[in-house]
Design a protein around this motif. Structure first.
Motif, PDB file in Angstrom:
ATOM      1  N   UNK A 113       1.287  -1.067   0.437  1.00 42.61           N
ATOM      2  CA  UNK A 113      -0.066   0.231   0.110  1.00 42.61           C
ATOM      3  C   UNK A 113       0.600   1.257   0.113  1.00 42.61           C
ATOM      4  N   UNK A 114       1.938   1.414   0.084  1.00 49.47           N
ATOM      5  CA  UNK A 114       3.245   2.201   0.498  1.00 49.47           C
ATOM      6  C   UNK A 114       3.013   2.751  -0.540  1.00 49.47           C
ATOM      7  N   UNK A 115       3.474   4.175  -0.903  1.00 46.23           N
ATOM      8  CA  UNK A 115       4.138   4.427  -2.570  1.00 46.23           C
ATOM      9  C   UNK A 115       5.317   3.994  -2.639  1.00 46.23           C
ATOM     10  N   UNK A 116       5.612   3.798  -3.812  1.00 45.28           N
ATOM     11  CA  UNK A 116       6.358   2.724  -4.690  1.00 45.28           C
ATOM     12  C   UNK A 116       7.837   3.032  -3.846  1.00 45.28           C
ATOM     13  N   UNK A 117       8.138   4.000  -3.747  1.00 47.42           N
ATOM     14  CA  UNK A 117       9.645   5.034  -3.546  1.00 47.42           C
ATOM     15  C   UNK A 117       9.894   4.870  -2.213  1.00 47.42           C
ATOM     16  N   UNK A 118       9.346   4.558  -0.986  1.00 47.02           N
ATOM     17  CA  UNK A 118       8.886   4.313   0.084  1.00 47.02           C
ATOM     18  C   UNK A 118       9.336   2.486  -0.137  1.00 47.02           C
ATOM     19  N   UNK A 119       7.870   2.676  -0.458  1.00 48.90           N
ATOM     20  CA  UNK A 119       7.877   0.722  -0.232  1.00 48.90           C
ATOM     21  C   UNK A 119       9.506   0.585  -0.564  1.00 48.90           C
ATOM     22  N   UNK A 120      10.567   0.123  -1.872  1.00 40.98           N
ATOM     23  CA  UNK A 120      11.728   0.166  -1.743  1.00 40.98           C
ATOM     24  C   UNK A 120      12.352   0.176  -0.476  1.00 40.98           C
ATOM     25  N   UNK A 121      12.593   1.656  -0.251  1.00 43.69           N
ATOM     26  CA  UNK A 121      13.268   2.566   0.839  1.00 43.69           C
ATOM     27  C   UNK A 121      13.063   0.665   1.911  1.00 43.69           C
ATOM     28  N   UNK A 122      12.504   1.335   2.213  1.00 48.91           N
ATOM     29  CA  UNK A 122      11.220   0.062   3.153  1.00 48.91           C
ATOM     30  C   UNK A 122      11.873  -1.598   2.904  1.00 48.91           C
ATOM     31  N   UNK A 123      11.839  -1.777   1.571  1.00 52.63           N
ATOM     32  CA  UNK A 123      12.537  -3.751   1.305  1.00 52.63           C
ATOM     33  C   UNK A 123      13.190  -3.739   1.545  1.00 52.63           C
ATOM     34  N   UNK A 124      14.474  -2.683   1.579  1.00 49.16           N
ATOM     35  CA  UNK A 124      16.205  -2.901   1.194  1.00 49.16           C
ATOM     36  C   UNK A 124      16.342  -3.124   2.784  1.00 49.16           C
ATOM     37  N   UNK A 125      16.175  -3.123   3.488  1.00 52.39           N
ATOM     38  CA  UNK A 125      16.364  -3.386   4.775  1.00 52.39           C
ATOM     39  C   UNK A 125      15.501  -4.974   5.456  1.00 52.39           C
ATOM     40  N   UNK A 126      14.685  -5.278   4.219  1.00 51.27           N
ATOM     41  CA  UNK A 126      14.018  -6.856   5.232  1.00 51.27           C
ATOM     42  C   UNK A 126      13.612  -6.968   6.131  1.00 51.27           C
ATOM     43  N   UNK A 127      12.399  -5.572   6.708  1.00 51.01           N
ATOM     44  CA  UNK A 127      11.931  -5.873   8.080  1.00 51.01           C
ATOM     45  C   UNK A 127      11.123  -6.638   8.224  1.00 51.01           C
ATOM     46  N   UNK A 128      11.238  -7.586   9.444  1.00 55.33           N
ATOM     47  CA  UNK A 128      10.883  -9.021  10.136  1.00 55.33           C
ATOM     48  C   UNK A 128       9.363  -8.815  10.589  1.00 55.33           C
ATOM     49  N   UNK A 129       9.268  -7.466  11.306  1.00 58.23           N
ATOM     50  CA  UNK A 129       8.048  -7.023  12.205  1.00 58.23           C
ATOM     51  C   UNK A 129       7.280  -5.747  11.447  1.00 58.23           C
ATOM     52  N   UNK A 130       5.752  -5.198  12.030  1.00 62.94           N
ATOM     53  CA  UNK A 130       5.427  -4.205  11.400  1.00 62.94           C
ATOM     54  C   UNK A 130       5.837  -3.199  11.693  1.00 62.94           C
ATOM     55  N   UNK A 131       6.000  -3.510  13.391  1.00 65.45           N
ATOM     56  CA  UNK A 131       6.275  -1.956  13.663  1.00 65.45           C
ATOM     57  C   UNK A 131       7.813  -1.769  13.366  1.00 65.45           C
ATOM     58  N   UNK A 132       8.470  -2.594  13.040  1.00 67.56           N
ATOM     59  CA  UNK A 132      10.311  -2.234  11.802  1.00 67.56           C
ATOM     60  C   UNK A 132      10.086  -1.341  10.273  1.00 67.56           C
ATOM     61  N   UNK A 133       8.827  -2.478  10.063  1.00 66.82           N
ATOM     62  CA  UNK A 133       8.152  -1.723   8.993  1.00 66.82           C
ATOM     63  C   UNK A 133       7.966  -0.041   9.127  1.00 66.82           C
ATOM     64  N   UNK A 134       6.773  -0.037  10.152  1.00 68.31           N
ATOM     65  CA  UNK A 134       5.886   1.301  10.193  1.00 68.31           C
ATOM     66  C   UNK A 134       7.310   2.033  10.388  1.00 68.31           C
ATOM     67  N   UNK A 135       7.989   2.118  11.083  1.00 73.64           N
ATOM     68  CA  UNK A 135       9.021   3.306  11.638  1.00 73.64           C
ATOM     69  C   UNK A 135      10.597   3.526  10.854  1.00 73.64           C
ATOM     70  N   UNK A 136      10.889   1.789   9.733  1.00 72.03           N
ATOM     71  CA  UNK A 136      11.182   2.373   8.251  1.00 72.03           C
ATOM     72  C   UNK A 136      10.403   3.078   7.085  1.00 72.03           C
ATOM     73  N   UNK A 137       8.801   3.241   6.981  1.00 78.55           N
ATOM     74  CA  UNK A 137       8.192   3.981   5.976  1.00 78.55           C
ATOM     75  C   UNK A 137       8.448   5.313   6.877  1.00 78.55           C
ATOM     76  N   UNK A 138       8.158   5.414   7.807  1.00 78.73           N
ATOM     77  CA  UNK A 138       8.515   7.509   8.512  1.00 78.73           C
ATOM     78  C   UNK A 138       9.824   7.948   8.493  1.00 78.73           C
ATOM     79  N   UNK A 139      10.420   6.897   8.725  1.00 79.47           N
ATOM     80  CA  UNK A 139      12.393   7.778   8.544  1.00 79.47           C
ATOM     81  C   UNK A 139      12.403   7.808   6.944  1.00 79.47           C
ATOM     82  N   UNK A 140      11.731   6.948   5.866  1.00 81.29           N
ATOM     83  CA  UNK A 140      11.483   7.114   4.677  1.00 81.29           C
ATOM     84  C   UNK A 140      10.995   8.194   3.964  1.00 81.29           C
ATOM     85  N   UNK A 141       9.732   8.602   4.400  1.00 84.33           N
ATOM     86  CA  UNK A 141       9.407   9.320   4.438  1.00 84.33           C
ATOM     87  C   UNK A 141       9.964  11.036   4.840  1.00 84.33           C
TER      88      UNK A 141
END
Length: 173
Positions: free
Chosen positions: A119-147
């Motif tokens: 559901x994330x914008x593609x550019x943010x999704x790419x930045x988050x996926x690079x870190x291979x997060x495994x928990x929802x909390x980490x995904x949200x945290x990385x998405x906020x940082x990427x934004x």
């Protein structure tokens, strides 16, 4: 959403007060006001108040405020939810709200991560996926940082002006 918020906040109070099941129903019905109070006066005739559990009360309550049509609409909205021009925090709030209506996704860690990332914008999704997060909390945290990083990049790009050579001052003597 007001009804869902009321149930959630009431349950927090019940947990804090360590209320037993029967006391939860009595307390909740006491707390009802306005239209909800009028609804309960009619609805309570159809249930056995002496044996009504908290889960039973919620079923009756949700049948009023979250009928099949409303739940179906919320489910469809959730399944097509995309960030688009929303900030990550707003997207996350809508995503978490929608999870209540699709427990097969909400209760499966991998599916929840996948749907949030998709559901994330593609550019943010790419930045988050690079870190291979495994928990929802980490995904949200990385998405906020990427934004935040994306915003800095945009500001930097818009704030820079083309290079201009300094003007030389000629003195006339």
């Amino acid at each position: 959403m007001i009804a869902e918020g009321w149930i959630k906040s009431t349950e927090v109070i019940f947990t804090f007060m360590e209320l037993q099941d029967a006391d939860r129903v009595s307390c909740a019905t006491f707390l009802l006001t306005g239209d909800a109070r009028l609804w309960w006066e009619s609805a309570s005739v159809a249930v056995n108040l002496k044996t009504l559990t908290w889960e039973g009360f919620k079923e009756v309550f949700y049948s009023k405020y979250f009928n099949e049509e409303v739940c179906s609409r919320f489910t469809r909205e959730f399944m097509t939810l995309r960030q688009r021009d929303r900030r990550v925090a707003e997207f996350m709030r809508k995503f978490e709200h929608g999870c209540h209506f699709v427990p097969l996704i909400a209760n499966d860690v991998r599916e929840k991560l996948r749907y949030f990332l998709d559901g994330l914008r593609p550019i943010l999704c790419r930045d988050v996926r690079v870190a291979s997060p495994t928990t929802y909390v980490v995904v949200v945290s990385r998405a906020l940082a990427a934004e935040k990083d994306q915003k800095h990049i945009e500001n930097d790009m818009h704030g820079k002006r083309p290079y201009q050579a300094p003007q030389q001052h000629h003195s006339h003597q």
